[in-house]
Motif scaffolding. Structure first.
Motif, mmCIF file in Angstrom:
data_model
loop_
_atom_site.group_PDB
_atom_site.id
_atom_site.type_symbol
_atom_site.label_atom_id
_atom_site.label_comp_id
_atom_site.label_asym_id
_atom_site.label_seq_id
_atom_site.Cartn_x
_atom_site.Cartn_y
_atom_site.Cartn_z
ATOM 1 N N ILE A 75 11.263 70.604 -26.529
ATOM 2 C CA ILE A 75 11.173 71.017 -27.932
ATOM 3 C C ILE A 75 11.013 72.533 -28.010
ATOM 4 C CG2 ILE A 75 9.763 70.915 -30.025
ATOM 5 C CD1 ILE A 75 9.145 68.082 -29.486
ATOM 6 N N ARG A 76 11.711 73.124 -28.976
ATOM 7 C CA ARG A 76 11.536 74.545 -29.271
ATOM 8 C C ARG A 76 11.557 74.713 -30.786
ATOM 9 N NH1 ARG A 76 17.628 75.782 -28.678
ATOM 10 N NH2 ARG A 76 18.352 74.280 -30.217
ATOM 11 N N ASN A 77 11.016 75.824 -31.239
ATOM 12 C CA ASN A 77 11.091 76.245 -32.645
ATOM 13 C C ASN A 77 10.294 75.363 -33.610
ATOM 14 O OD1 ASN A 77 12.865 78.193 -31.704
ATOM 15 N ND2 ASN A 77 14.700 77.077 -32.332
ATOM 16 N N ALA A 78 9.369 74.558 -33.120
ATOM 17 C CA ALA A 78 8.578 73.707 -34.012
ATOM 18 C C ALA A 78 7.406 74.489 -34.593
ATOM 19 C CB ALA A 78 8.060 72.490 -33.262
ATOM 20 N N ASN A 79 7.231 74.409 -35.925
ATOM 21 C CA ASN A 79 6.059 75.061 -36.507
ATOM 22 C C ASN A 79 4.770 74.300 -36.187
ATOM 23 O OD1 ASN A 79 6.494 72.929 -38.226
ATOM 24 N ND2 ASN A 79 6.837 74.153 -40.048
ATOM 25 N N SER A 80 4.896 73.050 -35.756
ATOM 26 C CA SER A 80 3.768 72.366 -35.107
ATOM 27 C C SER A 80 3.794 72.823 -33.649
ATOM 28 C CB SER A 80 3.919 70.842 -35.203
ATOM 29 O OG SER A 80 3.842 70.413 -36.540
ATOM 30 N N THR A 81 3.226 73.986 -33.412
ATOM 31 C CA THR A 81 3.467 74.693 -32.153
ATOM 32 C C THR A 81 2.954 73.931 -30.928
ATOM 33 O OG1 THR A 81 1.447 75.972 -32.554
ATOM 34 C CG2 THR A 81 3.536 76.969 -33.233
ATOM 35 N N TRP A 82 2.066 72.970 -31.111
ATOM 36 C CA TRP A 82 1.566 72.182 -29.978
ATOM 37 C C TRP A 82 2.653 71.295 -29.377
ATOM 38 C CZ3 TRP A 82 1.417 66.799 -30.701
ATOM 39 C CH2 TRP A 82 1.552 66.364 -32.022
ATOM 40 N N LEU A 83 3.767 71.127 -30.094
ATOM 41 C CA LEU A 83 4.891 70.351 -29.558
ATOM 42 C C LEU A 83 5.840 71.191 -28.708
ATOM 43 C CD1 LEU A 83 5.865 68.228 -32.692
ATOM 44 C CD2 LEU A 83 5.040 67.328 -30.509
ATOM 45 N N ASN A 84 5.831 72.498 -28.894
ATOM 46 C CA ASN A 84 6.806 73.344 -28.224
ATOM 47 C C ASN A 84 6.672 73.274 -26.706
ATOM 48 O OD1 ASN A 84 8.200 74.324 -30.496
ATOM 49 N ND2 ASN A 84 6.627 75.855 -30.880
ATOM 50 N N ASP A 85 7.837 73.273 -26.050
ATOM 51 C CA ASP A 85 7.963 73.218 -24.591
ATOM 52 C C ASP A 85 7.538 71.874 -24.013
ATOM 53 O OD1 ASP A 85 8.982 74.572 -22.356
ATOM 54 O OD2 ASP A 85 6.969 75.001 -21.625
ATOM 55 N N ARG A 86 7.491 70.844 -24.857
ATOM 56 C CA ARG A 86 7.202 69.497 -24.384
ATOM 57 C C ARG A 86 8.507 68.719 -24.198
ATOM 58 N NH1 ARG A 86 1.822 68.212 -22.945
ATOM 59 N NH2 ARG A 86 0.390 69.192 -24.423
ATOM 60 N N PRO A 87 8.613 67.870 -23.160
ATOM 61 C CA PRO A 87 9.839 67.084 -22.918
ATOM 62 C C PRO A 87 9.876 65.820 -23.783
ATOM 63 C CG PRO A 87 8.273 66.714 -21.152
ATOM 64 C CD PRO A 87 7.638 67.738 -22.062
ATOM 65 N N PHE A 88 9.833 66.000 -25.081
ATOM 66 C CA PHE A 88 9.712 64.907 -26.044
ATOM 67 C C PHE A 88 10.881 63.927 -25.929
ATOM 68 C CE2 PHE A 88 9.392 63.570 -30.693
ATOM 69 C CZ PHE A 88 8.156 62.971 -30.569
ATOM 70 N N ALA A 89 12.096 64.459 -25.736
ATOM 71 C CA ALA A 89 13.283 63.606 -25.667
ATOM 72 C C ALA A 89 13.271 62.718 -24.433
ATOM 73 C CB ALA A 89 14.546 64.466 -25.672
ATOM 74 N N GLU A 90 12.531 63.088 -23.440
ATOM 75 C CA GLU A 90 12.384 62.275 -22.230
ATOM 76 C C GLU A 90 11.170 61.363 -22.316
ATOM 77 O OE1 GLU A 90 11.259 63.094 -17.529
ATOM 78 O OE2 GLU A 90 12.314 64.640 -18.685
#
Length: 303
Positions: A75-90
């Motif tokens: 994840i990139r560019n999320a204003n919920s910044t705690w999600l950024n750089d997480r492999p959410f799609a995996e």
């Protein structure tokens, strides 16, 4: 068959089951725990509950803040910044034990409104969320246009076009850029503009109430907001020339916007005419979860 849509919001997560005609068969929601593993497990539990209430299993689509980087898969560019750089799609398909389709929440708004909402029957639908933040999505011939790099139509973090006056020097945005549209045309931007004009700290609905009561400061701030909201999509009109512009998010509920916005957009479009309608999202707060449901299978009625 049913489609399950999940609206992964900053404050709440909602799952809904829709039948092939887009009718709700179940809706469940809970506060977002704002912790990565716990949030994924909540999505799993909400999907299971929606399917239990609907009495069937379905495909799962998820609308989320930010987007998945084609380069890293994170994840990139999320204003919920705690999600950024997480492999959410995996990670999310692993937690749910099934395939999941993901899209930006503004893209889900655009898809929902193109399928059977304010943009139904139109070829090119451009939708903008003007809520806590600002995001946008583009649908052409019933299909999302996400682009090679996954950022198509994303105007929230483009600079406000043609800045002047107190818009200069451009303020810093949380994304690291300066002068982003989100700072001006989001609900948060509207509230900040009122505060800068010397008003008390007020939520957007209270400022709108003051506008309707004739408060001069609220009127001036609203007129400035309309001007900025007109400039923001005008640049997109010069690129894709949409058949309709659809507004979602909290500020889209301000009915006074709609008679004024076409005239605010028109002077900034490189054309001798501008008759593109600006419409409120037909499905309101439900557009996100509905659009997520339409992600899979493709959004063809009766599919």
């Amino acid at each position: 068959m049913i489609r399950i849509g999940v609206d992964f919001g900053g404050t709440k997560i909602e799952a809904a089951a829709l039948d092939v005609e887009g009718r709700f068969q179940a809706r469940v929601r809970a506060p977002n725990p704002r912790e990565y593993q716990a949030a994924m497990e909540l999505v799993r539990d909400l999907v299971a509950e929606a399917e239990r209430q609907a009495g069937a299993t379905g495909t799962v689509g998820v609308g989320m803040p930010g987007s998945i980087s084609p380069r890293t898969g994170r994840i990139r560019n999320a204003n919920s910044t705690w999600l950024n750089d997480r492999p959410f799609a995996e990670d999310l398909p692993r937690v749910l034990g099934r395939l999941v389709r993901l899209a930006n929440d503004a893209n889900c708004l655009a898809l929902s409104e193109a399928v059977d909402g304010a943009g139904a029957g139109e070829r090119v639908v451009f939708a903008v969320i003007i809520g806590t933040g600002c995001g946008a999505g583009l649908v052409v011939d019933g299909r999302l246009v996400e682009g090679r790099n996954g950022v198509a139509a994303e105007i929230g973090h483009m600079a406000l076009p043609w800045p002047a006056g107190d818009e200069l020097p451009a303020p810093a945005c949380w994304c690291g850029r300066q002068g982003c549209n989100e700072l001006y045309v989001s609900g948060s931007g509207f509230e900040a503009s009122y505060l800068r004009a010397g008003g008390q700290p007020l939520a957007g609905p209270a400022i709108v109430a003051a506008l309707r009561e004739g408060e001069p400061r609220a009127r001036a701030v609203f007129e400035r907001y309309v001007d900025r909201l007109g400039r923001a999509p005008a640049a997109v009109c010069d690129v894709v020339d949409p058949d309709v512009i659809v507004l979602g998010g909290g500020m889209s509920n301000v009915d006074e916007l709609y008679p004024l916005l076409p005239a605010a957009i028109a002077p900034h479009v490189f054309s001798d005419c501008f008759d593109t309608p600006v419409r409120k999202a037909a499905h309101g707060d439900s557009s996100g979860v509905r659009g997520a449901a339409w992600l899979w299978p493709p959004p063809e009625r009766g599919a």
